[in-house]
Scaffold this motif. Structure first.
Motif, PDB file in Angstrom:
ATOM      1  N   ALA A 129      17.743   7.395   9.229  1.00 17.21           N
ATOM      2  CA  ALA A 129      17.282   5.965   8.969  1.00 17.21           C
ATOM      3  C   ALA A 129      16.256   6.314   9.923  1.00 17.21           C
ATOM      4  CB  ALA A 129      17.523   4.719   8.977  1.00 17.21           C
ATOM      5  N   THR A 130      16.546   6.838  11.293  1.00 20.00           N
ATOM      6  CA  THR A 130      14.443   7.266  12.369  1.00 20.00           C
ATOM      7  C   THR A 130      14.790   8.489  12.469  1.00 20.00           C
ATOM      8  OG1 THR A 130      16.519   6.769  13.748  1.00 20.00           O
ATOM      9  CG2 THR A 130      15.990   4.608  13.332  1.00 20.00           C
ATOM     10  N   SER A 131      13.901   8.874  12.968  1.00 21.98           N
ATOM     11  CA  SER A 131      13.261  10.011  13.481  1.00 21.98           C
ATOM     12  C   SER A 131      13.944  10.284  14.550  1.00 21.98           C
ATOM     13  CB  SER A 131      11.738   9.773  13.962  1.00 21.98           C
ATOM     14  OG  SER A 131      11.244   8.699  15.048  1.00 21.98           O
ATOM     15  N   LYS A 147      17.310  14.112   2.382  1.00 18.00           N
ATOM     16  CA  LYS A 147      17.707  13.550   1.147  1.00 18.00           C
ATOM     17  C   LYS A 147      17.068  12.084   0.967  1.00 18.00           C
ATOM     18  CE  LYS A 147      20.429  16.849  -0.928  1.00 18.00           C
ATOM     19  NZ  LYS A 147      21.669  17.787  -1.918  1.00 18.00           N
ATOM     20  N   ALA A 148      16.494  11.537   0.210  1.00 14.21           N
ATOM     21  CA  ALA A 148      16.292  10.767  -0.237  1.00 14.21           C
ATOM     22  C   ALA A 148      17.259   9.697  -0.928  1.00 14.21           C
ATOM     23  CB  ALA A 148      15.360   9.880  -1.045  1.00 14.21           C
ATOM     24  N   MET A 179      20.015  10.903   3.940  1.00 13.85           N
ATOM     25  CA  MET A 179      20.533  11.259   4.352  1.00 13.85           C
ATOM     26  C   MET A 179      20.117  12.956   4.541  1.00 13.85           C
ATOM     27  SD  MET A 179      23.268  12.166   1.504  1.00 13.85           S
ATOM     28  CE  MET A 179      23.915  13.765   1.929  1.00 13.85           C
ATOM     29  N   ALA A 180      20.662  13.314   5.649  1.00  9.35           N
ATOM     30  CA  ALA A 180      20.646  14.696   6.235  1.00  9.35           C
ATOM     31  C   ALA A 180      21.169  15.824   6.068  1.00  9.35           C
ATOM     32  CB  ALA A 180      19.582  14.785   7.465  1.00  9.35           C
ATOM     33  N   GLU A 181      21.785  16.351   5.026  1.00 15.25           N
ATOM     34  CA  GLU A 181      22.947  17.868   5.271  1.00 15.25           C
ATOM     35  C   GLU A 181      21.981  19.078   5.655  1.00 15.25           C
ATOM     36  OE1 GLU A 181      23.809  17.304   0.118  1.00 15.25           O
ATOM     37  OE2 GLU A 181      22.487  18.472   1.050  1.00 15.25           O
TER      38      GLU A 181
END
Length: 398
Positions: A129-131, A147-148, A179-181
């Motif tokens: 949720a944060t850079s 991905k949103a 989320m990051a994949e």
């Protein structure tokens, strides 16, 4: 169950091209369709019995729909699962797939966690949720697909991030929770259309290769040109996914075949899917007919391949939105091995899905299956590329 015709009336939340093709498949079964969609005279309206004009999550509209039908389903994930469940209970009509399944699918992080809990293989993922957090993940994973968690489709809401310096801009583009994949080095993208029917009956269609460009599906090739071990693994993973999800209906299960021959789940759609449009001409029972059968609790139709099939999407090849007129259709109509499907959308915009065509054939005795598939793919692309939404003035200028 004793089934008689004419059959019941099915309510569908969503009246786009999927709702249209559901109505086309339901009619020969004696099943009427009523759709709910916010767009007046939506694509499904000409072939459905009636349309309720309301937003996909409009409680009054969905309650009205439930009051007029014998069963409920949806063709878009923007439906509100809580409203669906309440309307179904109030009017004593079944809704499938289960609203809880819809709620799981709507949030990509919740979906990924559900698959992980079931031990189903998928790309490594993490909520972000944060850079600053995304920068750390990009460094650790060596690149991610951001991905949103909600609202994304057709590549929208997905942003590749290859360098930590891109993190802040990527999060701003996605907006909200994400989320990051981990990036997957895949050999090809695959899809399996699965069906859950009454009394625990499940079936899967043959594995399809899906060809994407700019995150949008361009062509599907069935059967997929993968090795037997990969095809068996894809079918097994698809069946494991069906075991996790509750409710009858068709599920589109998108997969990655990795360079090592592993099969990972990418995403799931709890409805008919673009990857399964080939089933209209290429399978004994289309995904749309089987969705109607499943939701109503009727026996499922066979999912066997009856012809090798390549589907090519007809996308908006324009630079700006305008009235939809597809030119160059003559070649498709004259082709003995091709079928065209028009989605009935009034306006075309860049890369909007406006229809599709499917070319079918057989590998034939003695033919190399790979060569036969390549020939079908080439033919589908040729026929597709002979069509255009651009007007004659634009074509002359070019």
């Amino acid at each position: 169950m004793s089934i008689t015709l004419p059959g019941p009336t099915l309510g569908v939340v969503g009246g786009g091209q999927l709702g249209r093709m559901l109505a086309e498949a339901a009619a020969p079964l004696g099943v009427d369709i009523v759709v709910l969609d916010p767009t007046p005279d939506c694509p499904a309206a000409p072939v459905a019995r009636d349309q309720i004009v309301a937003d996909f999550d409009d409680a009054d509209g969905i309650f009205e729909l439930a009051d007029r039908v014998d069963a409920l389903t949806f063709e878009i994930e923007l439906a509100d699962p809580d409203v669906l469940a309440a309307a179904a209970a109030e009017h004593d009509v079944p809704v499938h797939p289960d609203p809880d399944t819809l709620e799981t699918i709507q949030d990509k992080l919740v979906q990924a966690e559900a698959l992980a809990d079931a031990g189903i293989p998928e790309p490594e993922f993490v909520a972000t949720a944060t850079s600053e957090g995304l920068e750390r993940v990009v460094e650790e994973f060596g690149g991610v697909m951001l991905k949103a968690r909600t609202g994304g489709y057709d590549g929208r809401g997905n942003v590749p991030v290859a360098d930590p310096s891109e993190a802040a801009d990527a999060l701003a583009e996605v907006g909200g929770d994400a989320m990051a994949e981990r990036f997957v080095e895949f050999e090809r993208e695959l899809a399996v259309m699965g069906v859950k029917g009454a009394n625990g009956e499940t079936r899967t269609y043959p594995v399809t290769e899906t060809v994407h460009r700019e995150e949008i599906l361009r062509e599907s090739v069935t059967p997929a040109p993968a090795g037997d071990d990969v095809l068996e693994r894809a079918e097994s993973v698809a069946n494991d996914v069906l075991d996790v999800l509750d409710g009858r209906g068709v599920y589109g299960i998108e997969l990655f075949e990795t360079a090592d021959g592993d099969v990972l789940v990418n995403e799931i759609a709890p409805r008919p899917h673009n990857s399964g449009h080939w089933t209209i001409e290429g399978a004994r029972t289309s995904q749309f007919e089987n969705h109607v059968r499943a939701v109503l609790g009727w026996p499922l139709g066979p999912t066997d391949l009856v012809a090798n099939a390549v589907t090519a999407n007809l996308l908006g090849d324009v630079d700006e939105t305008g009235p939809a007129t597809l030119r160059g259709v003559d070649s498709v109509l004259a082709a003995p091995d091709a079928d065209i499907h028009w989605y009935g959308k009034a306006d075309v915009r860049p890369l909007r899905k406006m229809g599709h065509l499917t070319v079918t054939g057989s590998s034939g005795s003695g033919d190399d299956p790979g060569d036969a598939r390549d020939a079908l793919l080439s033919r589908a692309r040729t026929l597709r590329d002979e069509t255009t939404f651009r007007d004659e003035t634009t074509l002359r200028d070019e």
